[in-house]
Design an enzyme around this catalytic site. Structure first.
Site, PDB file in Angstrom:
ATOM      1  CD  GLU A  60      -3.098  -1.094   1.999  1.00  0.00           C
ATOM      2  OE1 GLU A  60      -2.812  -0.950   3.188  1.00  0.00           O
ATOM      3  OE2 GLU A  60      -4.245  -1.229   1.591  1.00  0.00           O
TER       4      GLU A  60
ATOM      5  CD  GLU B  70      -3.908  -6.983   3.012  1.00  0.00           C
ATOM      6  OE1 GLU B  70      -4.856  -6.396   3.558  1.00  0.00           O
ATOM      7  OE2 GLU B  70      -2.761  -6.525   2.957  1.00  0.00           O
TER       8      GLU B  70
END
Ligand code: GAL
Length: 965
Positions: free
Chosen positions: A401, A481
């Site tokens: 991220e 995820e």
């Protein structure tokens, strides 16, 4: 500019290299150190006066100095890169150590496995260097600074540094020397790079070991078991080797020797490759049944012990997990040794996350600023060099991220050049130009399905670039995820798994996440999370989102995941089929056992003769079942380990399936009369209030009658993320948390007591007509509840829509002594509409306390599904049996739903003097909306008419087996 704020990764540090087990002397410098904390970075050199003590490795904030801080995305300091705030807690660490008499005189290296976030080292008062990069090793040449006998070592650690801008992972900020500190005799073999490939067509292994040896004397590589004696750099082909895989983690002991030093290696032969858009190992497509793992220990933070690492991996193996993403930084190096040994595929992720730059709309993001390239590349190099000899590591992940950025191009290019034998991964750059995989986090099921068929929408980022888009669309997909295990959940695992297994492009996923990050501070009983220190900016309980509770006890979510990802599937009963979903191995390590139970009691059992089933194939089995008996019979088939493995003992269950062979006969309950006496109505074993129609006594015990219940204590997944996605707001807007009950009529109609009511929230026009119909014979009381919604549940111009209810059922209270629970139905653990694969039909006994699932933040929990009957009894065995028609869901607590909802920590829950029982027809599923999609149809309990029936009878009963259930 101060060293902790500049963009230099380190000063005085040695070149990164592999983590090696060497025969050269080493001295652990772990233990008690002297310690002093400064609120801001001091000048000068640390001097040990008036100091306290600290355990190293460790975090000072977990040892009584300052306090830990949790944020999800926010930097807990102004975004002003590369500067640190003045309030920069700085820990001076100091210790003496004695150099052993036989310590070689030819130099030494001081090695730190992990220091958070920036530090400076002095040996005997002389500066040896500085380093950043919290979860990466640093080494300093210190031989010239040592003296015989007593030496001093001082380390100044700054909590905040320029490096902190690259370390904004969603986790506790935990400064300190949190991994081992070791003094090494100067290595002669500086580095080793093992290339051990496997040719799946011939079965041959090829070994080439590159070495960096000082002065380059001849090194010898030996693999005694294979008879290999080789020169470094020269490939040696062994005609037959056993390959390494996560399923069969075959390692060969090897050594690299030079005069004066031997390095021990454990080599796994395996080849990973991209073949036609599919990621393969040893010639076969890989499929990840993975988890994302942070390093976390409830007392020690990220200062992990080897025992805890092993425990994590053993638990993963025992729960059918075959892959780990080391979210979001390289783990302690011993963890990867254990992955090699026990068998897990690893995505090794670099210590880079710049997430907090979302708050500047990515202005100043280091990932896209060339000035930061050296810092980032330094991290990548330190990871790859340290971990390059692990067969378990098959993918290098550049970061988490951190948005798009040209620096990632540099990292990827260096990595591919240095290690062409592995793949490269980065999820957050939507062009995927630097990644060998397409990947997303938390997509809804329909998006995943579209990706499987390569029909997903074109991302904005590649829309203008057809060749980039074509490249992206050709990539295999890995779910980085999904399924947020925050609080009670995740739901929907089976739905995800079905899609993941359907399409070859989808190569599995990594559930978020392995363990709750709850911390247990010295002397505390509750686990803390963000906000528990009164801090203003924090991520609350968003880090309590693991499959393990903070004490490493598996949560129901892990039990569910284990069932959903079984590598061997059993379907049936006619025909009974064993499907081998493994990639490399057969099933001859398993034993297949069957049993038949009648009403939960085993009546027959045996062992099935299952020939070996090659990977990817199935086999049909003949099983002759015992003759019918008129009661419910359940066939259970279990696949268990035939012999001990490194991670479980023989008998450990790998897979199972159940088949209901015969439903029980349903017998009608004869009707008995309703007797009126004053304010009381008597019907069978029940006494009712004449005016309210409420049950007040049941078989002589005081109760508070079953009334309609639609509410549950919202789960984190009900609440959604920041109010998005969740259903709680909708439920509250519809007033489900403040329902009022009005009794309209209490009538005796023939032999039935009929109580008509309206249940409705304050302030709204919607409601639920609820009718309770009671009938009985001498010891069975039967209740049928009709539920009929009325009004504008679909919403109006001025009221919101409410599309679902949390639950439909009744709640009632029982005397507190009835705390023993025995039930026949789904168990042993809790289950919900979209998380019920692991519930198996059986006969279970627990106390009410045992039925509670200890979520760190209290919320709805503990429901048992498919309950045929349940008994709640006191110490003398007296109580009540509730039977469904055919099934119901059971929840029993010592506190109310409202207590559960109000509690923020477990100690907020205090037992009341009743037992609160919920008997439900159904509940809405769990979903994963705390980060991802909410529960989807068919797991949603729609606003609709429902009818359900329950029977109550006394325990002990004259003869329950002769009564209709
Ligand atoms: C992801 C992130 C993780 C964690 C998770 C939610 O976006 O990569 O670090 O924050 O969401 O718990």
């Amino acid at each position: 500019m101060r060293y902790f704020e500049d963009l230099t990764p380190s000063t005085g540090a040695r070149e990164p290299r592999a983590w090696l087990r060497s025969s050269r002397p080493r001295l652990s410098l772990n233990g008690r150190w002297q310690f002093r904390l400064w609120p801001t970075a001091p000048d000068g050199e640390p001097r040990p006066d008036g100091w306290g003590e600290l355990e190293v490795p460790g975090h000072w904030v977990l040892q009584g100095h300052d306090r830990p801080r949790y944020t999800n995305t926010a930097f807990p300091f102004p975004i002003d890169p590369p500067y640190a705030p003045d309030a920069n807690p700085t820990g001076d660490h100091f210790r003496w150590f004695d150099l052993p008499d036989n310590w070689p005189a030819d130099g030494a290296v001081l090695r730190f496995e992990g220091v958070d976030s920036c530090f400076k080292v002095w040996v005997n008062g002389v500066e040896a260097g500085t380093a950043k990069g919290s979860r990466l090793p640093s080494e300093f040449t210190v031989g010239h600074l040592l003296r015989p006998g007593r030496n001093s070592l001082a380390v100044r650690v700054h909590q905040w540094s320029s490096g902190s801008y690259l370390e904004d992972q969603d986790m506790w900020w935990l400064p300190g020397i949190f991994r081992d500190v070791t003094l090494l005799a100067r290595p002669l073999i500086d580095d080793v790079f093992v290339h051990a490939s496997y040719d799946h067509l011939t079965g041959a292994g090829t070994l080439r070991v590159e070495t960096v040896v000082e002065g380059a004397p001849d090194a010898v590589v030996r693999v005694p078991e294979l008879g290999v004696v080789a020169e470094p750099g020269v490939p040696v082909t062994v005609p037959v080797v056993e390959p390494w895989s996560a399923e069969l983690p075959r390692l060969y002991d090897a050594t690299v020797e030079v005069p004066g030093e031997t390095v021990e290696l454990r080599i796994g032969f395996r080849t990973v490759a991209m073949v036609d858009g599919v990621f393969t190992a040893n010639g076969r497509p890989l499929f990840f049944r993975g988890v994302n793992r942070h390093e976390h220990d409830e007392r020690r933070g990220r200062a992990m012990t080897v025992e805890a690492m092993r425990q994590d991996l053993v638990l993963m193996k025992q729960h059918n997990v075959n892959a780990v993403r080391t979210a979001h930084y390289p783990p302690h190096p011993a963890f990867l040794d254990l992955c090699d040994e026990l068998g897990l595929w690893v995505i090794d992720e670099c210590d880079i996350e710049t997430h907090g730059f979302i708050y500047t709309d990515w202005r100043g993001n280091p990932a896209d600023d060339p000035a930061w390239a050296p810092m980032m590349l330094d991290r990548m190099r330190r990871m790859v060099e340290r971990d390059k000899n692990h067969p378990s590591v098959v993918i290098w992940s550049l970061a988490n991220e951190s948005h798009r950025g040209r620096n990632f191009g540099e990292l990827a290019a260096w990595t591919r050049d240095r290690d062409p034998g592995r793949a490269v991964f980065y999820e957050r750059d939507r062009t995927y130009e630097f990644s060998d995989f397409y990947s997303l986090m938390y997509p809804p099921l329909e998006d995943l399905e579209a990706i499987g068929t390569r029909t997903e929408d074109v991302p904005e980022e590649t829309a203008g670039d057809p060749s980039l888009e074509a490249r992206r669309r050709a990539l295999p997909f890995v779910l980085a995820e999904y399924a947020h295990a925050m609080g009670n959940g995740p739901g929907g695992l089976a739905d995800y798994q079905r899609i993941l297994e359907r399409y070859p492009r989808l190569q599995g996923g990594f559930l978020w996440e392995w363990i709750d990050h709850g911390l247990l501070l010295p002397g505390a009983t509750d686990h803390v999370y963000g906000g528990d220190f009164g801090e203003q900016l924090h991520g609350a309980n968003f880090c309590i989102d693991g499959l393990l509770f903070p004490d490493r006890t598996p949560s129901p979510g892990l039990t569910e995941y284990k069932k959903v990802i079984e590598p061997v599937r059993i379907t049936g009963p006619d025909p009974l089929v064993v499907h081998n979903h493994r990639t490399f191995t057969g099933v001859d390590d398993l034993e297949f056992l069957w049993s038949v139970a009648e009403d939960g009691v085993e009546v027959d059992a045996g062992r099935l003769d299952v020939p070996d089933v090659p990977p990817g194939e199935s086999i049909e089995l003949g099983l002759v079942l015992p003759a019918s008996s008129g009661v419910e019979r359940v066939l259970t088939v279990r696949a268990v380990l035939a012999k001990d493995e490194a991670w479980a003992t023989a008998g450990h269950e790998v897979a199972w399936a159940q088949f209901v062979l015969e439903e029980p006969a349903v017998v009608a309950v004869p009707a008995g009369p309703v007797v009126e006496s004053g304010d009381v109505l008597r019907l069978g074993g029940g006494e009712f209030d004449r005016s309210t129609g409420r049950l007040t006594r049941l078989f002589g015990q005081e109760v508070d009658g079953p009334v309609l219940d639609l509410w549950r204590a919202p789960t984190d997944n009900d609440n959604g993320q920041g109010g998005r996605n969740g259903v709680t707001q909708e439920w509250r807007a519809a007033g489900l948390d403040r329902l009022l009950h009005r009794v309209d009529t209490v009538d005796v109609v023939d032999d039935e007591l009929v109580v008509r009511t309206r249940v409705a929230p304050e302030g709204l026009g919607v409601g639920v007509r609820t009718t309770y119909r009671w009938s009985a014979d001498e010891d069975v009381l039967r209740l049928t509840v009709d539920v009929e919604p009325e009004g504008e549940w679909g919403g109006t111009a001025v009221t919101p829509r409410c599309g679902s209810w949390p639950r439909v059922g009744v709640r009632m209270t029982l005397p507190q002594a009835m705390e023993k629970v025995r039930w026949y139905g789904g168990g042993p653990g809790e289950a919900y509409a979209d998380s019920r694969e692991a519930a198996r039909v059986g006969l279970y006994t627990r106390t009410v306390d045992d039925l509670q699932t200890p979520y760190v933040v209290p919320q709805e929990n503990g429901a048992r599904v498919d309950v045929r009957w349940a008994e709640l009894t006191d110490a003398e065995g007296n109580g009540v049996r509730v039977t469904g028609a055919p099934h119901f869901q059971l929840t029993a607590r010592r506190w109310t739903t409202e207590d559960l909802e109000a509690a923020r920590h477990r100690s907020d829950l205090t037992p009341r003097d009743h037992i609160y029982l919920n008997l439900d027809l159904a509940q809405t599923g769990l979903g994963s909306a705390s980060c991802g999609p909410a529960a989807t149809a068919p797991h949603i309990l729609e606003v609709a008419p429902y009818t359900f029936t329950l029977h109550f009878r006394p325990v002990p009963s004259p003869d329950p087996r002769t009564k209709a259930d």
